[in-house]
Design a protein around this motif. Structure first.
Motif, short mmCIF file in Angstrom:
data_model
loop_
_atom_site.label_atom_id
_atom_site.label_comp_id
_atom_site.label_asym_id
_atom_site.label_seq_id
_atom_site.Cartn_x
_atom_site.Cartn_y
_atom_site.Cartn_z
N THR A 272 1.29 -7.44 -13.86
CA THR A 272 1.22 -6.49 -12.75
C THR A 272 1.97 -7.00 -11.53
OG1 THR A 272 -0.96 -5.87 -13.56
CG2 THR A 272 -0.40 -5.11 -11.38
N ARG A 273 1.85 -8.31 -11.31
CA ARG A 273 2.54 -8.90 -10.15
C ARG A 273 4.05 -8.80 -10.25
NH1 ARG A 273 -1.85 -12.92 -9.63
NH2 ARG A 273 -0.95 -14.17 -11.28
N GLY B 173 -8.24 -1.16 -18.05
CA GLY B 173 -9.04 -1.03 -16.83
C GLY B 173 -10.34 -1.81 -16.94
N ASP B 174 -10.95 -1.76 -18.15
CA ASP B 174 -12.19 -2.52 -18.37
C ASP B 174 -11.93 -4.02 -18.25
OD1 ASP B 174 -13.61 -0.22 -18.71
OD2 ASP B 174 -13.45 -0.22 -20.92
N LEU C 7 5.35 10.58 -13.07
CA LEU C 7 6.61 9.90 -13.40
C LEU C 7 6.54 8.41 -13.06
CD1 LEU C 7 9.60 12.20 -12.45
CD2 LEU C 7 9.47 10.69 -14.43
N ARG C 8 5.99 8.14 -11.88
CA ARG C 8 5.91 6.75 -11.44
C ARG C 8 4.98 5.95 -12.36
NH1 ARG C 8 4.80 5.26 -5.15
NH2 ARG C 8 6.44 6.79 -4.82
N LEU C 9 3.89 6.61 -12.75
CA LEU C 9 2.93 5.93 -13.63
C LEU C 9 3.55 5.68 -15.00
CD1 LEU C 9 0.10 4.87 -14.18
CD2 LEU C 9 -0.61 7.18 -14.75
N ARG D 97 3.63 -0.96 -8.95
CA ARG D 97 2.45 -1.83 -8.96
C ARG D 97 1.26 -1.14 -8.29
NH1 ARG D 97 2.60 -7.66 -6.21
NH2 ARG D 97 4.80 -7.13 -6.29
N GLN D 98 1.54 -0.49 -7.18
CA GLN D 98 0.46 0.21 -6.47
C GLN D 98 -0.23 1.21 -7.37
OE1 GLN D 98 2.25 1.87 -2.86
NE2 GLN D 98 0.51 1.02 -1.77
N VAL D 99 0.58 1.99 -8.11
CA VAL D 99 0.02 3.02 -8.98
C VAL D 99 -0.83 2.39 -10.07
CG1 VAL D 99 0.62 4.81 -10.64
CG2 VAL D 99 1.89 4.64 -8.53
N ILE D 100 -0.29 1.37 -10.73
CA ILE D 100 -1.02 0.73 -11.84
C ILE D 100 -2.33 0.12 -11.35
CG2 ILE D 100 -0.93 -1.45 -13.18
CD1 ILE D 100 0.09 0.89 -14.78
#
Lengths: 172, 204
Positions: A119-120, B10-11, A155-157, A127-130
């Motif tokens: 994620t980083r 998510g979990d 789309l971003r996701l 990243r914000q969306v995830i």
């Protein structure tokens, strides 16, 4: 002024906020800052920002959304101030090229750590969306928080998921 | 190639931290809120003490010059305080708003700070001159209050040395702040551009 009555706007006591949302704040800080000492610094800054911003929270809004917003925005501004360390979000190629040492590798073998690490490496908007999806926010909530249309969010996701999947597969 | 299972991830993501980690978070938050409360009190205390010192200096040497300089110093203190509060309010508002708005406001803030620091650095010469005038006006009063100290060359050298160190320190601090501000501005603009690009490519 006490921690229990910042602003008198119906917000729960700061202690209760920490108990309920401390882990959320910690996870958001971790997804922006890999270095443990800087992460501790960032966590403190987020707590401070929440403490200071609490009087502006309106009781008709979700407190979780409010805190996540403050935490994300504080993390982003923290990253911009780290002049000695380039933000990982903007240069994923460089990070991917860095081989972790055995100790780091052992830590990263943990699934959660791998997810956090991947994620980083995502570009900031993705990243914000995830992070918000993983935190369990609904799509309408995320759309509202990021002030983007639902189709733009989709789309971003989708891009973020593809990038995350590729990174997770690469790490395995 | 299967799709990512975000529910399962998510979990994994939301695994509850261990009690030690929770306790560490609680301690961190308690320290932060305590420091914030103390900082609020210190801020107000420092402003009151500084204003009281200026008023005392002016009253101890009631001349037109000292009135004017004292008034200017108090106005400067007030202006700085109001500016700090306004900046803090804007920053807090932007923190609880949208990220792109926050980036826009941060860019604006850093640009303003950069301009302010540049002006401050350039104004150091004139400020130094005013300081010398103020010191000259206050010197006779200091000498009458502490006659022995006023005639000690060591005391004067120490004062001048201290002033030089403070001025040089302020100049270095401003120069570093300008460099830091430039870098921060570059990063903020790059991030803003990343968001703009993301927005353009997801809405077209």
């Amino acid at each position: 002024m006490t921690t229990a009555a910042r602003g008198g706007n119906g917000a729960p006591p700061f202690k209760a906020i920490v108990a309920d949302y401390g882990p959320l704040i910690s996870r958001i800080a971790s997804s922006y800052e890999a270095d443990p000492s800087l992460r501790e610094d960032l966590t403190q800054q987020i707590f401070l920002a929440v403490w200071q911003a609490l009087p502006s929270w309106r009781a008709d809004a979700s407190l979780k959304t409010f805190i996540a917003r403050v935490a994300q925005n504080r993390s982003i501004s923290f990253v911009t101030k780290q002049v000695r360390q380039p933000p990982v979000a903007e240069i994923p190629e460089k990070l991917e090229a860095e081989a972790p040492n055995p100790e780091e590798h052992a830590i990263e073998s943990n699934e959660r750590e791998m997810l956090m690490e991947a994620t980083r490496k995502l570009p900031l908007p993705q990243r914000q969306v995830i992070i918000l999806v993983l935190e369990g926010f609904t799509y309408p909530e995320i759309s509202e928080m990021l002030e983007i249309a639902p189709n733009a969010l989709a789309l971003r996701l989708s891009r973020a998921k593809a990038a995350l999947k590729s990174m997770l597969e690469h790490d395995e | 190639m299967t799709d990512l299972d975000l529910d399962r991830l998510g979990d994994v993501w939301r695994q509850q931290p261990d009690p030690a980690e929770l306790e560490r978070l609680r301690r961190t938050a308690a320290t932060v809120s305590r420091r914030a409360r103390v900082a609020l009190i210190v801020d107000a205390g420092v402003a009151i003490v500084a204003a009281a010192v200026v008023v005392l200096l002016v009253l101890s040497n009631p001349k037109v010059q000292t009135f004017a300089l004292g008034g200017a110093a108090i106005l400067l203190l007030l202006g700085s305080n109001v500016r700090q509060r306004r900046l803090r309010r804007v920053e807090l508002r932007s923190l609880s708003g949208g990220t792109e708005d926050m980036l826009d406001q941060s860019i604006e803030r850093v640009e303003t700070e950069l301009k302010h620091n540049r002006v401050s650095l350039a104004a150091m010469g004139p400020v130094l001159l005013v300081g010398i005038l103020f010191a000259g006006a206050a010197e006779s009063r200091v000498a009458s209050l502490f006659p022995a100290a006023g005639h000690l060359p060591m005391f004067r050298t120490l004062l001048v040395g201290l002033a030089v160190v403070i001025i040089a320190g302020a100049a270095v601090f401003l120069a570093l702040a300008i460099r830091r501000g430039r870098r921060e501005l570059e990063r903020l603009r790059a991030m803003r551009e990343a968001y703009r690009h993301e927005r353009e490519t997801t809405t077209s």
